[in-house]
Structure formats: C-alpha cells, structure tokens
Design a protein around this motif. Structure first.
Motif, PDB file in Angstrom:
ATOM      1  N   SER A  87      13.382 -24.989  -0.785  1.00  0.00           N
ATOM      2  CA  SER A  87      13.038 -25.655   0.764  1.00  0.00           C
ATOM      3  C   SER A  87      12.819 -27.287  -0.965  1.00  0.00           C
ATOM      4  O   SER A  87      11.995 -28.265   0.210  1.00  0.00           O
ATOM      5  N   GLY A  88      12.937 -26.775  -1.427  1.00  0.00           N
ATOM      6  CA  GLY A  88      12.430 -28.059  -2.412  1.00  0.00           C
ATOM      7  C   GLY A  88      10.481 -27.680  -2.815  1.00  0.00           C
ATOM      8  O   GLY A  88      10.234 -28.654  -3.678  1.00  0.00           O
ATOM      9  N   ASP A  89      10.343 -26.562  -2.341  1.00  0.00           N
ATOM     10  CA  ASP A  89       8.726 -26.770  -3.404  1.00  0.00           C
ATOM     11  C   ASP A  89       8.578 -26.146  -4.174  1.00  0.00           C
ATOM     12  O   ASP A  89       9.268 -25.492  -4.904  1.00  0.00           O
ATOM     13  N   THR A  90       8.111 -26.602  -5.150  1.00  0.00           N
ATOM     14  CA  THR A  90       7.416 -26.448  -6.591  1.00  0.00           C
ATOM     15  C   THR A  90       6.522 -25.274  -6.829  1.00  0.00           C
ATOM     16  O   THR A  90       5.977 -25.336  -8.111  1.00  0.00           O
ATOM     17  N   THR A  91       6.106 -24.545  -5.753  1.00  0.00           N
ATOM     18  CA  THR A  91       5.089 -23.771  -6.124  1.00  0.00           C
ATOM     19  C   THR A  91       5.548 -22.321  -6.348  1.00  0.00           C
ATOM     20  O   THR A  91       7.022 -21.712  -6.266  1.00  0.00           O
ATOM     21  N   GLY A  92       4.978 -21.366  -7.552  1.00  0.00           N
ATOM     22  CA  GLY A  92       5.728 -20.115  -7.489  1.00  0.00           C
ATOM     23  C   GLY A  92       6.151 -20.180  -8.304  1.00  0.00           C
ATOM     24  O   GLY A  92       6.953 -20.603  -8.649  1.00  0.00           O
ATOM     25  N   PRO A  93       7.210 -18.332  -8.411  1.00  0.00           N
ATOM     26  CA  PRO A  93       7.870 -18.507  -9.535  1.00  0.00           C
ATOM     27  C   PRO A  93       9.280 -19.032  -9.879  1.00  0.00           C
ATOM     28  O   PRO A  93       9.799 -19.189 -11.196  1.00  0.00           O
ATOM     29  N   GLY A  94       9.301 -19.806  -8.626  1.00  0.00           N
ATOM     30  CA  GLY A  94      10.872 -20.745  -8.640  1.00  0.00           C
ATOM     31  C   GLY A  94      10.593 -22.040  -9.374  1.00  0.00           C
ATOM     32  O   GLY A  94      10.923 -22.066 -10.230  1.00  0.00           O
ATOM     33  N   GLY A  95       9.248 -22.666  -8.973  1.00  0.00           N
ATOM     34  CA  GLY A  95       9.183 -23.489  -9.211  1.00  0.00           C
ATOM     35  C   GLY A  95       8.566 -24.047 -10.609  1.00  0.00           C
ATOM     36  O   GLY A  95       8.362 -24.199 -11.432  1.00  0.00           O
ATOM     37  N   PHE A  96       7.637 -22.668 -11.158  1.00  0.00           N
ATOM     38  CA  PHE A  96       7.539 -22.803 -12.501  1.00  0.00           C
ATOM     39  C   PHE A  96       8.344 -22.298 -13.816  1.00  0.00           C
ATOM     40  O   PHE A  96       8.514 -23.541 -14.019  1.00  0.00           O
ATOM     41  N   ALA A  97       9.458 -21.374 -13.444  1.00  0.00           N
ATOM     42  CA  ALA A  97      11.176 -21.594 -13.959  1.00  0.00           C
ATOM     43  C   ALA A  97      11.006 -22.699 -13.657  1.00  0.00           C
ATOM     44  O   ALA A  97      11.947 -23.257 -14.941  1.00  0.00           O
ATOM     45  N   GLU A  98      11.498 -23.916 -13.109  1.00  0.00           N
ATOM     46  CA  GLU A  98      11.741 -24.625 -13.340  1.00  0.00           C
ATOM     47  C   GLU A  98      11.106 -25.820 -14.132  1.00  0.00           C
ATOM     48  O   GLU A  98      11.865 -26.188 -14.522  1.00  0.00           O
ATOM     49  N   MET A  99      10.175 -25.749 -14.002  1.00  0.00           N
ATOM     50  CA  MET A  99       9.251 -26.548 -14.781  1.00  0.00           C
ATOM     51  C   MET A  99       9.603 -26.150 -16.009  1.00  0.00           C
ATOM     52  O   MET A  99       9.446 -27.019 -17.311  1.00  0.00           O
ATOM     53  N   TYR A 100       9.675 -24.775 -16.030  1.00  0.00           N
ATOM     54  CA  TYR A 100      10.267 -24.782 -18.228  1.00  0.00           C
ATOM     55  C   TYR A 100      11.455 -24.963 -18.236  1.00  0.00           C
ATOM     56  O   TYR A 100      11.403 -25.092 -19.611  1.00  0.00           O
ATOM     57  N   VAL A 101      12.290 -24.516 -17.589  1.00  0.00           N
ATOM     58  CA  VAL A 101      13.664 -25.155 -17.892  1.00  0.00           C
ATOM     59  C   VAL A 101      13.404 -26.522 -18.379  1.00  0.00           C
ATOM     60  O   VAL A 101      14.036 -27.048 -19.493  1.00  0.00           O
ATOM     61  N   ALA A 102      12.961 -27.399 -17.078  1.00  0.00           N
ATOM     62  CA  ALA A 102      12.991 -28.503 -17.691  1.00  0.00           C
ATOM     63  C   ALA A 102      12.324 -29.522 -18.959  1.00  0.00           C
ATOM     64  O   ALA A 102      13.148 -30.587 -19.679  1.00  0.00           O
ATOM     65  N   ALA A 154      16.037 -23.415  -8.973  1.00  0.00           N
ATOM     66  CA  ALA A 154      15.683 -21.594  -9.305  1.00  0.00           C
ATOM     67  C   ALA A 154      17.000 -21.056  -8.705  1.00  0.00           C
ATOM     68  O   ALA A 154      17.195 -21.111  -6.857  1.00  0.00           O
ATOM     69  N   VAL A 155      18.674 -19.746  -8.790  1.00  0.00           N
ATOM     70  CA  VAL A 155      19.147 -19.954  -8.347  1.00  0.00           C
ATOM     71  C   VAL A 155      18.703 -18.474  -7.550  1.00  0.00           C
ATOM     72  O   VAL A 155      18.863 -18.039  -6.617  1.00  0.00           O
ATOM     73  N   ARG A 156      18.043 -17.374  -8.373  1.00  0.00           N
ATOM     74  CA  ARG A 156      17.625 -16.452  -7.948  1.00  0.00           C
ATOM     75  C   ARG A 156      16.413 -15.948  -8.505  1.00  0.00           C
ATOM     76  O   ARG A 156      15.658 -16.269  -9.720  1.00  0.00           O
ATOM     77  N   VAL A 157      14.965 -15.267  -7.164  1.00  0.00           N
ATOM     78  CA  VAL A 157      13.328 -15.162  -7.780  1.00  0.00           C
ATOM     79  C   VAL A 157      13.407 -13.916  -6.811  1.00  0.00           C
ATOM     80  O   VAL A 157      13.674 -13.921  -6.004  1.00  0.00           O
ATOM     81  N   ARG A 158      13.084 -13.328  -7.479  1.00  0.00           N
ATOM     82  CA  ARG A 158      12.444 -12.221  -6.627  1.00  0.00           C
ATOM     83  C   ARG A 158      11.304 -11.295  -7.558  1.00  0.00           C
ATOM     84  O   ARG A 158      10.769 -11.298  -9.101  1.00  0.00           O
ATOM     85  N   GLU A 159      10.818 -11.223  -6.513  1.00  0.00           N
ATOM     86  CA  GLU A 159       9.041 -10.616  -6.791  1.00  0.00           C
ATOM     87  C   GLU A 159       9.256  -9.142  -7.770  1.00  0.00           C
ATOM     88  O   GLU A 159      10.159  -8.209  -6.951  1.00  0.00           O
ATOM     89  N   VAL A 160       8.311  -8.965  -8.645  1.00  0.00           N
ATOM     90  CA  VAL A 160       7.357  -7.559  -9.120  1.00  0.00           C
ATOM     91  C   VAL A 160       6.611  -7.515  -8.612  1.00  0.00           C
ATOM     92  O   VAL A 160       5.813  -7.641  -8.345  1.00  0.00           O
ATOM     93  N   ALA A 161       6.708  -5.959  -9.043  1.00  0.00           N
ATOM     94  CA  ALA A 161       5.225  -5.324  -8.460  1.00  0.00           C
ATOM     95  C   ALA A 161       4.360  -6.161  -9.413  1.00  0.00           C
ATOM     96  O   ALA A 161       4.636  -5.977 -10.266  1.00  0.00           O
ATOM     97  N   ARG A 162       2.814  -6.150  -8.885  1.00  0.00           N
ATOM     98  CA  ARG A 162       1.919  -5.507 -10.112  1.00  0.00           C
ATOM     99  C   ARG A 162       1.930  -4.728 -11.724  1.00  0.00           C
ATOM    100  O   ARG A 162       1.667  -5.010 -12.267  1.00  0.00           O
ATOM    101  N   GLY A 185       4.443  -4.309 -13.342  1.00  0.00           N
ATOM    102  CA  GLY A 185       6.274  -4.493 -13.839  1.00  0.00           C
ATOM    103  C   GLY A 185       7.139  -4.028 -13.473  1.00  0.00           C
ATOM    104  O   GLY A 185       8.557  -4.421 -14.319  1.00  0.00           O
ATOM    105  N   THR A 186       7.295  -3.133 -12.123  1.00  0.00           N
ATOM    106  CA  THR A 186       8.437  -2.265 -12.035  1.00  0.00           C
ATOM    107  C   THR A 186       9.090  -3.362 -11.764  1.00  0.00           C
ATOM    108  O   THR A 186      10.756  -2.511 -11.492  1.00  0.00           O
ATOM    109  N   GLY A 187       8.823  -3.986 -10.773  1.00  0.00           N
ATOM    110  CA  GLY A 187      10.002  -4.590 -10.307  1.00  0.00           C
ATOM    111  C   GLY A 187      10.292  -3.921  -9.000  1.00  0.00           C
ATOM    112  O   GLY A 187      11.170  -4.115  -7.878  1.00  0.00           O
ATOM    113  N   ARG A 188       9.066  -2.863  -8.070  1.00  0.00           N
ATOM    114  CA  ARG A 188       9.968  -2.156  -6.799  1.00  0.00           C
ATOM    115  C   ARG A 188       8.684  -2.352  -6.086  1.00  0.00           C
ATOM    116  O   ARG A 188       7.346  -2.939  -6.357  1.00  0.00           O
TER     117      ARG A 188
END
Length: 73
Positions: free
Chosen positions: A6-21, A60-68, A70-73
């Motif tokens: 959506s072009g939204d730069t918030t959340g983990p996808g936006g963070f990843a994009e800013m980090y890479v840049a 960001a190509v793929r963003v996956r929400e992880v559990a608090r 850290g297990t990703g479940r």
C-alpha cells in the motif's frame, strides 16, 4: 498469493525498507545514520564515500508477523 504494497512505510516492512536504504547509502562517517537500526553502529568501520550507491525504489517482498516469544507461531 501476492499482495501489493500500500506504500505504507510503517510496521516491519517499512522498517526493513528504511534499514536497507540506510545501509546501501552508508559510507565513511555515516555511522550515525545507521545507529537508529544498529545500536553498535559507532563500532563499524565503513569505507568509501557515503551516498555513492543510489537507491531508486526498495520494497519489502515478504513480511511475516512473529509471536512475542520469537517463535513465529
């Protein structure tokens, strides 16, 4: 299934994009820019001129929400 961004730069996808840049633009003396993403950035030995690599568009190509826990479940 592919979902367009959506072009939204918030959340983990936006963070990843800013980090890479920031990482791609980094060079000698630009540790301060990386400190927001990497607390020990001052310890990095960066060579070359900053902003040598030009970044046109990062997505960001793929963003996956992880559990608090850290297990990703």
């Amino acid at each position: 299934m592919v979902q367009s961004s959506s072009g939204d730069t918030t959340g983990p996808g936006g963070f990843a994009e800013m980090y890479v840049a920031a990482f791609l633009r980094a060079g000698e003396g630009s540790q301060g820019e990386l400190a927001a993403f990497y607390p020990r950035a001052e310890d990095l030995e960066l060579g070359g001129k900053p902003d040598t690599a030009q970044v046109g568009q990062i997505a960001a190509v793929r963003v996956r929400e992880v559990a608090r826990d850290g297990t990703g479940r």
